[in-house]
Write a protein that holds these residues in place. Structure first.
Motif, PDB file in Angstrom:
ATOM      1  N   GLN A 170       0.833  -1.200   0.000  1.00  0.00           N
ATOM      2  CA  GLN A 170       0.000   0.000   0.000  1.00  0.00           C
ATOM      3  C   GLN A 170       0.871   1.255   0.000  1.00  0.00           C
ATOM      4  O   GLN A 170       0.571   2.227  -0.700  1.00  0.00           O
ATOM      5  CB  GLN A 170      -0.929   0.011   1.223  1.00  0.00           C
ATOM      6  N   HIS A 178       0.902   3.972  -2.935  1.00  0.00           N
ATOM      7  CA  HIS A 178       0.638   5.386  -2.622  1.00  0.00           C
ATOM      8  C   HIS A 178       1.761   6.277  -3.155  1.00  0.00           C
ATOM      9  O   HIS A 178       1.507   7.326  -3.751  1.00  0.00           O
ATOM     10  CB  HIS A 178       0.497   5.563  -1.105  1.00  0.00           C
ATOM     11  N   SER A 203       1.751   6.483  -6.916  1.00  0.00           N
ATOM     12  CA  SER A 203       0.620   7.262  -7.429  1.00  0.00           C
ATOM     13  C   SER A 203       0.951   8.743  -7.509  1.00  0.00           C
ATOM     14  O   SER A 203       0.249   9.511  -8.175  1.00  0.00           O
ATOM     15  CB  SER A 203      -0.605   7.068  -6.525  1.00  0.00           C
ATOM     16  N   LYS A 261      -4.603   3.263 -15.978  1.00  0.00           N
ATOM     17  CA  LYS A 261      -5.534   4.403 -15.971  1.00  0.00           C
ATOM     18  C   LYS A 261      -5.906   4.810 -17.391  1.00  0.00           C
ATOM     19  O   LYS A 261      -7.078   5.074 -17.690  1.00  0.00           O
ATOM     20  CB  LYS A 261      -4.896   5.596 -15.241  1.00  0.00           C
ATOM     21  N   SER A 269     -13.705   5.613 -13.414  1.00  0.00           N
ATOM     22  CA  SER A 269     -14.066   5.566 -11.991  1.00  0.00           C
ATOM     23  C   SER A 269     -13.567   4.295 -11.301  1.00  0.00           C
ATOM     24  O   SER A 269     -13.698   4.145 -10.096  1.00  0.00           O
ATOM     25  CB  SER A 269     -15.580   5.662 -11.827  1.00  0.00           C
ATOM     26  N   PHE A 270     -12.989   3.370 -12.073  1.00  0.00           N
ATOM     27  CA  PHE A 270     -12.450   2.135 -11.504  1.00  0.00           C
ATOM     28  C   PHE A 270     -11.400   2.448 -10.438  1.00  0.00           C
ATOM     29  O   PHE A 270     -10.553   3.315 -10.619  1.00  0.00           O
ATOM     30  CB  PHE A 270     -11.791   1.299 -12.612  1.00  0.00           C
ATOM     31  N   LYS A 271     -11.465   1.729  -9.327  1.00  0.00           N
ATOM     32  CA  LYS A 271     -10.440   1.846  -8.291  1.00  0.00           C
ATOM     33  C   LYS A 271      -9.353   0.814  -8.580  1.00  0.00           C
ATOM     34  O   LYS A 271      -9.644  -0.381  -8.679  1.00  0.00           O
ATOM     35  CB  LYS A 271     -11.042   1.617  -6.907  1.00  0.00           C
ATOM     36  N   LEU A 272      -8.120   1.290  -8.719  1.00  0.00           N
ATOM     37  CA  LEU A 272      -7.005   0.410  -9.095  1.00  0.00           C
ATOM     38  C   LEU A 272      -6.085   0.113  -7.920  1.00  0.00           C
ATOM     39  O   LEU A 272      -5.911   0.933  -7.018  1.00  0.00           O
ATOM     40  CB  LEU A 272      -6.175   1.060 -10.206  1.00  0.00           C
ATOM     41  N   MET A 273      -5.478  -1.064  -7.957  1.00  0.00           N
ATOM     42  CA  MET A 273      -4.390  -1.428  -7.050  1.00  0.00           C
ATOM     43  C   MET A 273      -3.366  -2.208  -7.861  1.00  0.00           C
ATOM     44  O   MET A 273      -3.718  -3.185  -8.533  1.00  0.00           O
ATOM     45  CB  MET A 273      -4.898  -2.271  -5.873  1.00  0.00           C
ATOM     46  N   SER A 319     -16.300  -2.452  -9.859  1.00  0.00           N
ATOM     47  CA  SER A 319     -15.710  -1.113  -9.712  1.00  0.00           C
ATOM     48  C   SER A 319     -14.234  -1.104  -9.329  1.00  0.00           C
ATOM     49  O   SER A 319     -13.630  -0.042  -9.180  1.00  0.00           O
ATOM     50  CB  SER A 319     -16.496  -0.322  -8.650  1.00  0.00           C
ATOM     51  N   THR A 320     -13.629  -2.279  -9.150  1.00  0.00           N
ATOM     52  CA  THR A 320     -12.223  -2.339  -8.735  1.00  0.00           C
ATOM     53  C   THR A 320     -11.433  -3.324  -9.587  1.00  0.00           C
ATOM     54  O   THR A 320     -11.988  -4.267 -10.152  1.00  0.00           O
ATOM     55  CB  THR A 320     -12.095  -2.771  -7.257  1.00  0.00           C
ATOM     56  N   GLU A 371      -7.504  -5.219  -9.162  1.00  0.00           N
ATOM     57  CA  GLU A 371      -6.229  -5.418  -8.474  1.00  0.00           C
ATOM     58  C   GLU A 371      -5.340  -6.251  -9.393  1.00  0.00           C
ATOM     59  O   GLU A 371      -5.651  -7.396  -9.695  1.00  0.00           O
ATOM     60  CB  GLU A 371      -6.457  -6.139  -7.149  1.00  0.00           C
TER      61      GLU A 371
END
Length: 221
Positions: A20, A24, A27, A99, A109-113, A130-131, A133
């Motif tokens: 994480q 972060h 990003s 992205k 709007s997708f949440k990425l990891m 919506s996600t 990973e």
């Protein structure tokens, strides 16, 4: 007297916390050297803590169970700041590629990891409505941009013959295999050298390079 395998509680939780932090930092394209050094210290402290736990049980990281050992080796690998910087750079590029691809498909709007780690396979993906990973093998940290883009497209859109060929072709290179061998050998090297925290991973690269590849792989880090 043989030492039983050591399983470390919460080691996966610690790895997820580090992943994480890496995500972060990646990003934010404007991260500075102070932030890298702080992350590097977290990695060093985590590796040292694991080494101390093993030492207290008269063992070494080579006695860890498979999962614990894989995570330890990954953490130890990234304690080398040059590897860490390369890891951050590659994570950032994969994130931006993902992205852009999601934007093209109207899914901003997708949440990425993004996770680059000591993975058994080449890559994995977990998707919901919506996600997304994306998990990628650490062997790809030196991969060309075209290969990283192929990984992103395969994970988010689906496999294609061209992308699969690109990915598998790089996974068969000495460069990719050398990273996996480094990860595999780290615990053994620390077992041979109790002062593992002073071990220079560039020396491990050179050892792998000479023993397995006749010194044919350039060290880019």
């Amino acid at each position: 007297m043989s030492v039983k395998s050591i399983s470390l509680k919460n080691i996966k939780v610690q790895q997820n916390s580090i992943l994480q932090e890496i995500f972060h930092l990646s990003s934010n394209p404007n991260y500075d050297s102070t932030q890298i050094q702080k992350l590097n210290q977290t990695l060093i402290q985590t590796a040292t803590k694991i080494e101390n736990i093993c030492s207290n049980q008269q063992a070494t990281p080579s006695n860890l169970t498979n999962l614990s050992r894989k995570i330890y080796s990954w953490v130890k690998f990234l304690t080398d700041e040059q590897y860490l910087k390369l890891h951050l750079k590659t994570t950032g590029y994969v994130l931006e590629s993902a992205k852009q691809l999601l934007g093209i498909h109207g899914q901003k709007s997708f949440k990425l990891m993004i996770e680059i780690t000591n993975l058994a396979g080449l890559y994995q993906v977990r998707k919901s409505a919506s996600t997304a990973e994306i998990m990628i093998s650490e062997g790809f940290i030196n991969a060309p941009k075209a290969v990283l883009q192929a990984l992103v497209e395969s994970a988010l859109v689906g496999k294609s013959q061209d992308n699969t060929r690109l990915i598998r072709s790089f996974a068969n290179t000495e460069e990719y295999i050398a990273v996996l061998l480094e990860l595999d050998l780290i615990a053994e090297v620390v077992a041979e050298n109790p002062q593992g925290k002073f071990y220079n991973l560039n020396e491990l690269f050179d050892k792998v390079n000479h023993e397995y590849f006749a010194a044919s792989i350039p060290n880019h880090v």
